[in-house]
Design an enzyme around this catalytic site. Structure first.
Site, PDB file in Angstrom:
ATOM      1  N   ASN A   8     -19.255 -50.696 -26.212  1.00 26.86           N
ATOM      2  CA  ASN A   8     -20.444 -49.843 -26.268  1.00 26.86           C
ATOM      3  C   ASN A   8     -20.033 -48.398 -25.985  1.00 26.86           C
ATOM      4  OD1 ASN A   8     -23.001 -48.824 -26.241  1.00 26.86           O
ATOM      5  ND2 ASN A   8     -23.632 -49.778 -24.310  1.00 26.86           N
ATOM      6  N   TRP A   9     -19.828 -47.647 -27.063  1.00 28.36           N
ATOM      7  CA  TRP A   9     -19.328 -46.273 -26.911  1.00 28.36           C
ATOM      8  C   TRP A   9     -20.373 -45.368 -26.264  1.00 28.36           C
ATOM      9  CZ3 TRP A   9     -16.934 -44.981 -32.407  1.00 28.36           C
ATOM     10  CH2 TRP A   9     -15.901 -45.877 -32.691  1.00 28.36           C
ATOM     11  N   LYS A  10     -21.598 -45.791 -26.297  1.00 28.70           N
ATOM     12  CA  LYS A  10     -22.734 -44.958 -25.849  1.00 28.70           C
ATOM     13  C   LYS A  10     -22.616 -43.564 -26.482  1.00 28.70           C
ATOM     14  CE  LYS A  10     -22.425 -46.878 -21.421  1.00 28.70           C
ATOM     15  NZ  LYS A  10     -22.932 -47.045 -20.064  1.00 28.70           N
ATOM     16  N   HIS A  73     -30.793 -52.405 -23.445  1.00 30.91           N
ATOM     17  CA  HIS A  73     -29.730 -51.834 -22.613  1.00 30.91           C
ATOM     18  C   HIS A  73     -30.369 -50.893 -21.578  1.00 30.91           C
ATOM     19  CE1 HIS A  73     -26.385 -49.232 -21.449  1.00 30.91           C
ATOM     20  NE2 HIS A  73     -25.648 -50.306 -21.689  1.00 30.91           N
ATOM     21  N   GLU A 151     -26.136 -57.434 -16.984  1.00 37.40           N
ATOM     22  CA  GLU A 151     -25.521 -56.142 -16.678  1.00 37.40           C
ATOM     23  C   GLU A 151     -26.377 -55.435 -15.634  1.00 37.40           C
ATOM     24  OE1 GLU A 151     -23.157 -53.407 -19.403  1.00 37.40           O
ATOM     25  OE2 GLU A 151     -25.171 -52.671 -19.648  1.00 37.40           O
ATOM     26  N   SER A 197     -18.916 -51.778 -15.454  1.00 34.63           N
ATOM     27  CA  SER A 197     -17.630 -51.333 -14.887  1.00 34.63           C
ATOM     28  C   SER A 197     -16.471 -52.272 -15.183  1.00 34.63           C
ATOM     29  CB  SER A 197     -17.762 -51.116 -13.373  1.00 34.63           C
ATOM     30  OG  SER A 197     -18.646 -50.072 -13.085  1.00 34.63           O
ATOM     31  N   GLY A 218     -18.373 -50.503 -21.479  1.00 32.87           N
ATOM     32  CA  GLY A 218     -18.846 -49.151 -21.760  1.00 32.87           C
ATOM     33  C   GLY A 218     -17.706 -48.151 -21.727  1.00 32.87           C
TER      34      GLY A 218
END
Ligand code: PGA
Length: 237
Positions: A8-10, A73, A151, A197, A218
């Site tokens: 998940n590059w966000k 999310h 999460e 994390s 992430g």
């Protein structure tokens, strides 16, 4: 390759050049790259092995090459997505042919006040509600599983004072969700992910557990070396 890694590059990748470079460097089977929406086409054009996911449901995601959709999310919930909105997005994702990844998890305050189970129950029950209605009314035969990611907000690396959740705690939350699904009589195939994390150093504690089918990564996912190490661990587990 038995465990799946969602990257998940966000908003961390800002340019098309960066997106293409990162996609090329992390293009491997078993990885689902989730770039920012505006780079889906460019990433789809260069990957050969990785699958593509969208960071949030979007009506054009499938046409742009995505096959998975994150919904609920923490970033989306904090931007205003209620459980009802998450439920709509999840059902829409399925009707579009996307495999949904429902993200659930409690905040630090909720955890400290003993509300974790209540939050998970609500987010899972409401998040799946429209999808279950859709299955019931359409006789739709789902061939693949959906994913639920545990999460917790307090474990997400961008959060203040975040710490990864222990694998034991993650498994106990996942077991709780499974029990609830049984209790509600939901006859659906679900796979479970952990997110929060995750790094190359700590990933094995989750990947070694049978009850965790993969990871939602992430910040470590935009570092090709980190992601490759995580993928390598996943491919051996
Ligand atoms: P993190 O993010 O791995 O940086 O904690 C996970 C996510 O927000 O999906």
């Amino acid at each position: 390759m038995s465990k799946i890694i969602f990257a998940n590059w966000k908003g961390r990748v800002k340019t098309e050049t960066e997106a293409v470079r990162l996609a090329r460097a992390t293009d491997a089977q078993g990885i689902v790259l989730c770039p920012p929406h505006e780079f889906l086409n460019e990433v789809a054009a260069v990957v050969q092995h990785a699958a593509l996911g969208t960071q949030d449901y979007a009506p054009d995601a499938f046409a742009r090459g995505a096959r998975y959709a994150l919904v609920g999310h923490a970033d989306r919930r904090s931007a205003g997505d209620t459980d009802a909105i998450v439920a709509d997005k999840l059902a829409l994702a399925v009707t579009d042919g996307l495999v949904p990844v429902l993200c659930v998890g409690e905040s630090c305050v909720e955890r400290n006040s003993g509300a974790t189970h209540g939050v998970l129950k609500r987010q899972v029950k409401e998040g799946l509600s429209k999808y279950l209605q859709f299955l019931a009314s359409s006789g739709y035969n789902l061939t693949s599983s959906i994913y639920i990611t545990y999460e917790p907000l307090w474990a997400i690396s961008s959060g203040k004072g975040s710490v990864p959740c222990s694998s034991e705690a993650a498994i106990s939350r996942i077991a709780f969700i499974k029990e609830q699904l049984l209790h509600w009589g939901y006859d659906i195939a679900v796979k479970y992910l952990y997110g929060g994390s995750v790094t190359a150093k700590n990933c094995l504690q989750y990947l070694n557990k049978n009850d965790i089918d993969g990871l939602l990564v992430g910040s470590a996912s935009v570092n090709p070396n980190e992601l490759k190490k995580i993928w390598h661990s996943a491919s051996k587990s």
